[in-house]
Write an enzyme that holds these catalytic residues in place. Structure first.
Site, PDB file in Angstrom:
ATOM      1  CB  CYS A  52     -12.823   3.916  18.822  1.00  0.00           C
ATOM      2  SG  CYS A  52     -13.322   3.902  16.918  1.00  0.00           S
ATOM      3  CD1 TRP A  85     -17.506   9.365  19.299  1.00  0.00           C
ATOM      4  CD2 TRP A  85     -16.143   9.179  21.312  1.00  0.00           C
ATOM      5  NE1 TRP A  85     -17.980   8.855  18.954  1.00  0.00           N
ATOM      6  CE2 TRP A  85     -16.816   7.724  20.278  1.00  0.00           C
ATOM      7  CE3 TRP A  85     -15.295   8.665  22.098  1.00  0.00           C
ATOM      8  CZ2 TRP A  85     -16.305   6.592  20.465  1.00  0.00           C
ATOM      9  CZ3 TRP A  85     -15.008   7.311  22.113  1.00  0.00           C
ATOM     10  CH2 TRP A  85     -15.523   6.138  20.998  1.00  0.00           C
ATOM     11  CB  THR A 119     -17.802   8.327  13.620  1.00  0.00           C
ATOM     12  OG1 THR A 119     -17.803   9.186  12.328  1.00  0.00           O
ATOM     13  CG2 THR A 119     -18.787   7.435  13.494  1.00  0.00           C
ATOM     14  CB  VAL A 120     -13.379   9.329  16.424  1.00  0.00           C
ATOM     15  CG1 VAL A 120     -13.387  10.430  17.467  1.00  0.00           C
ATOM     16  CG2 VAL A 120     -13.511   7.859  17.685  1.00  0.00           C
ATOM     17  CE1 TYR A 183     -18.259  -1.944  17.811  1.00  0.00           C
ATOM     18  CE2 TYR A 183     -16.982  -2.862  16.499  1.00  0.00           C
ATOM     19  CZ  TYR A 183     -16.995  -2.004  17.319  1.00  0.00           C
ATOM     20  OH  TYR A 183     -16.268  -1.338  18.052  1.00  0.00           O
TER      21      TYR A 183
END
Length: 345
Positions: A52, A85, A119-120, A183
């Protein structure tokens, strides 16, 4: 509705444009603890994924500042499903400190049935197992400013006070048109939305090329937060964004100034040694089945030229100013030796 996607969460609006969900857990860890979470070595664990770009920022900043002893790091695998994740790189598929299989568990510990994307990077309080924040933009700034007492000797100032307005301005354009712009191109739902994102991306890259033709780094004469934020997108450009996200006017290797600038950073300790193209490619090509239904992962690109001389030192500037490079990464955080980019034999 937002949906879990590689690199965060978002949705395609009625006009076909990808809109990133930017509603985060914005609790901050600060030196004075004003949000209830004071700076305290060993209290928090930074959960990242090498795949990521947003998490890669946090990994680089933590490393440059020498915060490994103060903030431990958990590394997720390169792929995830619609839920979360996962820690499939660890023995038994569990994070050895948090004892969880899915990062989702830490979000639910803080907000039961957390409704947004998992999210990370995420900063997790070890004692409670709760996510404190996943606000990736503020997180790295706080590592630079709030954790200063625990920086290594010789740590660079990545967010110097006299340059903050300029850094913020550069970061805003880079986020809008480059970091998130790839994106917006890749997930666009209409031809028009794609072309608008594409045009904005390359207009910004051309502007950055012009800026960097005159100076070694984006702001000032040392590495700052701005360079970290641009680097992680450039590191993924030819391997992912050029083809997978249809950002194909030019490869990074065909944009001479940005290509040399990237190599300068890549060859700087803390940048290239946190870059794992095996994880990066596995993530994008295996997770984005709406874009790549077969899940086939490309073999390229050849990265042997990432080590070629860049000659950016001729513009002056010193990467760490009066400071020093960080030491090698911890053994448990070292990118596997057989994962490119590898130095040519």
């Amino acid at each position: 509705m937002s949906e879990q996607r590689g690199g965060g969460t978002g949705y395609v609006n009625p006009k076909g444009s990808f809109e990133r969900d930017q509603n985060y857990l914005t609790t901050r860890v600060t030196a004075d603890g004003r949000d209830g979470y004071p700076v305290e070595p060993g209290r928090y664990r930074l959960v990242v994924a090498r795949a990521c770009p947003w998490a890669n920022r946090a990994t680089i900043v933590r490393r440059l500042l020498g915060l490994e002893a103060a903030i431990s790091q958990g590394i997720c695998g390169p792929t995830h499903d619609e839920r979360s994740w996962t820690f499939d790189l660890d023995p038994g598929g569990k994070d050895p400190v948090l004892g969880i299989e899915r990062l989702q568990e830490a979000y639910f510990a803080r907000v039961p049935d957390y409704p947004r994307g998992i999210t990370v990077p995420a900063l997790v309080e070890v004692s409670t197992g709760q996510v404190v924040t996943n606000d990736f933009a503020q997180m790295t700034l706080d590592l630079s400013t709030e954790w200063r007492e625990h920086h290594r000797p010789g740590a660079p100032d990545l967010y110097p006070e006299h340059l903050r307005d300029e850094i913020d301005e550069v970061n805003d354009g880079v986020f809008r048109d480059v970091n998130n712009g790839v994106y917006r191109a890749g997930f666009a739902g209409t031809q028009g939305a794609y072309e608008r994102a594409y045009d904005r991306l390359f207009a910004r890259l051309d502007e950055l090329s012009e800026r960097l033709s005159r100076q070694r780094f984006l702001v000032g004469d040392t590495i700052t937060e701005a360079d970290v934020r641009l680097f992680t997108t450039l590191a993924r450009f030819d391997a992912v964004y050029h083809g997978h996200f249809k950002c194909n006017r030019s490869k990074l290797t065909e944009m001479p100034v940005l290509w040399a600038y990237f190599r300068d950073l890549f060859q700087t300790p803390g940048f290239g040694d946190t870059t794992d193209l095996v994880h990066i490619k596995a993530h994008y090509y295996e997770v984005h089945r709406d874009i790549n239904p077969t899940g086939v992962v490309p073999k390229g690109p050849d990265t042997s030229d990432w080590w070629e001389p860049h000659h950016r030192e001729e513009l002056g500037g010193r990467p760490f100013g009066d400071g020093t490079p960080p030491p090698p990464p911890l053994p448990e955080e070292t990118v596997p030796a057989d994962h490119p980019p590898q130095r040519a034999a």
